[in-house]
Design a protein around this motif. Structure first.
Motif, PDB file in Angstrom:
ATOM      1  N   VAL A  28       0.968  -0.938  -0.012  1.00  0.00           N
ATOM      2  CA  VAL A  28      -0.092   0.020   0.094  1.00  0.00           C
ATOM      3  C   VAL A  28       0.879   1.207   0.078  1.00  0.00           C
ATOM      4  CG1 VAL A  28      -1.732   1.142   1.220  1.00  0.00           C
ATOM      5  CG2 VAL A  28      -1.914  -1.069   0.886  1.00  0.00           C
ATOM      6  N   GLU A  29       1.986   1.384   0.810  1.00  0.00           N
ATOM      7  CA  GLU A  29       2.804   2.446   0.726  1.00  0.00           C
ATOM      8  C   GLU A  29       3.558   2.512  -0.495  1.00  0.00           C
ATOM      9  OE1 GLU A  29       4.026   2.380   5.721  1.00  0.00           O
ATOM     10  OE2 GLU A  29       5.265   1.363   4.157  1.00  0.00           O
ATOM     11  N   VAL A  30       3.818   1.475  -1.098  1.00  0.00           N
ATOM     12  CA  VAL A  30       4.504   1.509  -2.624  1.00  0.00           C
ATOM     13  C   VAL A  30       3.635   2.341  -3.485  1.00  0.00           C
ATOM     14  CG1 VAL A  30       5.270   0.061  -4.599  1.00  0.00           C
ATOM     15  CG2 VAL A  30       5.938  -0.432  -2.181  1.00  0.00           C
ATOM     16  N   VAL A  31       2.282   2.007  -3.616  1.00  0.00           N
ATOM     17  CA  VAL A  31       1.487   2.465  -4.171  1.00  0.00           C
ATOM     18  C   VAL A  31       1.319   4.006  -4.109  1.00  0.00           C
ATOM     19  CG1 VAL A  31      -1.074   2.541  -5.234  1.00  0.00           C
ATOM     20  CG2 VAL A  31      -0.082   0.197  -4.927  1.00  0.00           C
ATOM     21  N   HIS A  32       1.096   4.265  -2.728  1.00  0.00           N
ATOM     22  CA  HIS A  32       0.804   5.706  -2.434  1.00  0.00           C
ATOM     23  C   HIS A  32       2.185   6.438  -2.811  1.00  0.00           C
ATOM     24  CE1 HIS A  32      -2.302   5.206   0.743  1.00  0.00           C
ATOM     25  NE2 HIS A  32      -3.051   5.127  -0.326  1.00  0.00           N
ATOM     26  N   PHE A  33       3.280   5.948  -2.659  1.00  0.00           N
ATOM     27  CA  PHE A  33       4.534   6.516  -3.032  1.00  0.00           C
ATOM     28  C   PHE A  33       4.634   7.067  -4.539  1.00  0.00           C
ATOM     29  CE2 PHE A  33       8.615   6.027  -5.153  1.00  0.00           C
ATOM     30  CZ  PHE A  33       9.497   7.173  -4.667  1.00  0.00           C
ATOM     31  N   LEU A  34       4.069   5.977  -5.457  1.00  0.00           N
ATOM     32  CA  LEU A  34       3.722   6.029  -6.752  1.00  0.00           C
ATOM     33  C   LEU A  34       2.949   7.265  -7.155  1.00  0.00           C
ATOM     34  CD1 LEU A  34       3.964   2.652  -8.090  1.00  0.00           C
ATOM     35  CD2 LEU A  34       6.042   4.333  -8.367  1.00  0.00           C
ATOM     36  N   LEU A  35       2.024   7.191  -6.578  1.00  0.00           N
ATOM     37  CA  LEU A  35       0.832   8.196  -6.791  1.00  0.00           C
ATOM     38  C   LEU A  35       1.343   9.682  -6.314  1.00  0.00           C
ATOM     39  CD1 LEU A  35      -2.515   6.329  -5.963  1.00  0.00           C
ATOM     40  CD2 LEU A  35      -1.097   6.529  -8.061  1.00  0.00           C
ATOM     41  N   GLN A  36       1.831   9.517  -5.272  1.00  0.00           N
ATOM     42  CA  GLN A  36       2.192  11.156  -4.628  1.00  0.00           C
ATOM     43  C   GLN A  36       3.532  11.683  -5.440  1.00  0.00           C
ATOM     44  OE1 GLN A  36       3.239   9.598  -0.668  1.00  0.00           O
ATOM     45  NE2 GLN A  36       1.446  10.492   0.159  1.00  0.00           N
ATOM     46  N   VAL A  37       4.330  10.786  -5.993  1.00  0.00           N
ATOM     47  CA  VAL A  37       5.175  11.213  -6.996  1.00  0.00           C
ATOM     48  C   VAL A  37       4.780  11.768  -8.290  1.00  0.00           C
ATOM     49  CG1 VAL A  37       7.168  10.648  -8.422  1.00  0.00           C
ATOM     50  CG2 VAL A  37       7.102   9.686  -6.169  1.00  0.00           C
ATOM     51  N   ALA A  38       3.715  11.056  -9.018  1.00  0.00           N
ATOM     52  CA  ALA A  38       3.008  11.612  -9.903  1.00  0.00           C
ATOM     53  C   ALA A  38       2.453  12.851  -9.686  1.00  0.00           C
ATOM     54  CB  ALA A  38       1.957  10.380 -10.319  1.00  0.00           C
ATOM     55  N   ASN A  39       1.591  12.881  -8.607  1.00  0.00           N
ATOM     56  CA  ASN A  39       1.081  14.164  -8.054  1.00  0.00           C
ATOM     57  C   ASN A  39       1.755  15.391  -8.130  1.00  0.00           C
ATOM     58  OD1 ASN A  39      -1.519  15.472  -7.286  1.00  0.00           O
ATOM     59  ND2 ASN A  39      -0.542  15.560  -5.369  1.00  0.00           N
ATOM     60  N   LYS A  40       3.068  15.001  -7.533  1.00  0.00           N
ATOM     61  CA  LYS A  40       3.698  16.331  -7.135  1.00  0.00           C
ATOM     62  C   LYS A  40       4.836  16.631  -8.395  1.00  0.00           C
ATOM     63  CE  LYS A  40       4.123  15.583  -2.042  1.00  0.00           C
ATOM     64  NZ  LYS A  40       4.835  15.068  -0.938  1.00  0.00           N
TER      65      LYS A  40
END
Length: 215
Positions: A28-40
């Motif tokens: 879950v943290e891996v997915v959140h990391f990827l989505l946060q990178v894409a957002n920022k």
């Protein structure tokens, strides 16, 4: 370059193809990391998709689940990450090839990705990080959810929603079920338990974003 490498490693970890003795992020943290990178960092959105396309093309991993997990990650990303307009056509072509070529193993997932991509290009992608329950469902291969809706007069209806269902979609589904005309006269309101007032959702609001916020 460092962030791009970290994204690649995160994708490999999620697919089970990157081994490390250190305790790392949960899936879950891996997915959140990827989505946060894409957002920022919008310029990295296309890079993340390129990496996913590479890892799901002629996958030679020794892990049987590797490619399946790569496609599940693509399902999540296409619901949340809007690619650039220039790259969208290449991503769409890749998904169409897998969705409409007989014999492709992940046709169903590719079709879901195409649906998600269409909605993301139209509405901008999810605004909130998917919660643990939603991600766990997608990771296990469950792509729809039954959502109960309450109507005036103590009535209720249950409908199927998915990661990219927006409020306008829900209103149209309900109107079809009730054979109601003038869809624009209806709306979807969310009211947290224990509060006297609700909030009217905009037609382009993602339903699962709102439930994530209030849960």
């Amino acid at each position: 370059n460092k962030l791009a490498l970290e994204c690649f490693i995160a994708i490999m970890k999620f697919m089970g193809d990157y081994y490390t003795a250190k305790a790392g992020r949960t899936e879950v943290e891996v997915v959140h990391f990827l989505l946060q990178v894409a957002n920022k960092h919008p310029p990295l959105r296309d890079e993340i998709y390129c990496q996913l396309i590479k890892q799901t093309t002629n996958n030679k991993s020794e892990r049987a689940e590797s490619c399946a997990r790569g496609w599940r990650l693509l399902v999540i990303c296409t619901a949340a990450i809007q690619p650039s307009e220039d790259f969208e056509r290449y991503l769409r072509s890749y998904l169409q090839t897998n969705a409409f070529t007989p014999g492709r193993e992940f046709r169903d997932q590719a079709l879901i990705c195409l649906r998600n991509l269409k909605q993301s290009m139209r509405h901008g992608g999810r605004r909130e990080l998917p919660d643990v329950a939603e991600l766990a469902a997608v990771i296990s291969g469950k792509y729809t959810k039954i959502q109960k809706l309450y109507l005036p007069g103590e009535r209720s209806k249950s409908i199927k929603i998915n990661a990219v269902t927006v409020a306008g979609d829900v209103v149209r589904q309900l109107c079809d079920k009730m054979e109601a005309d003038l869809v624009e006269e209806y709306g979807l309101d969310i009211q947290p338990i224990g509060t006297p007032y609700g909030s009217l959702l905009q037609p382009t609001d993602y339903v699962l974003d709102t439930t994530t916020i209030y849960e």
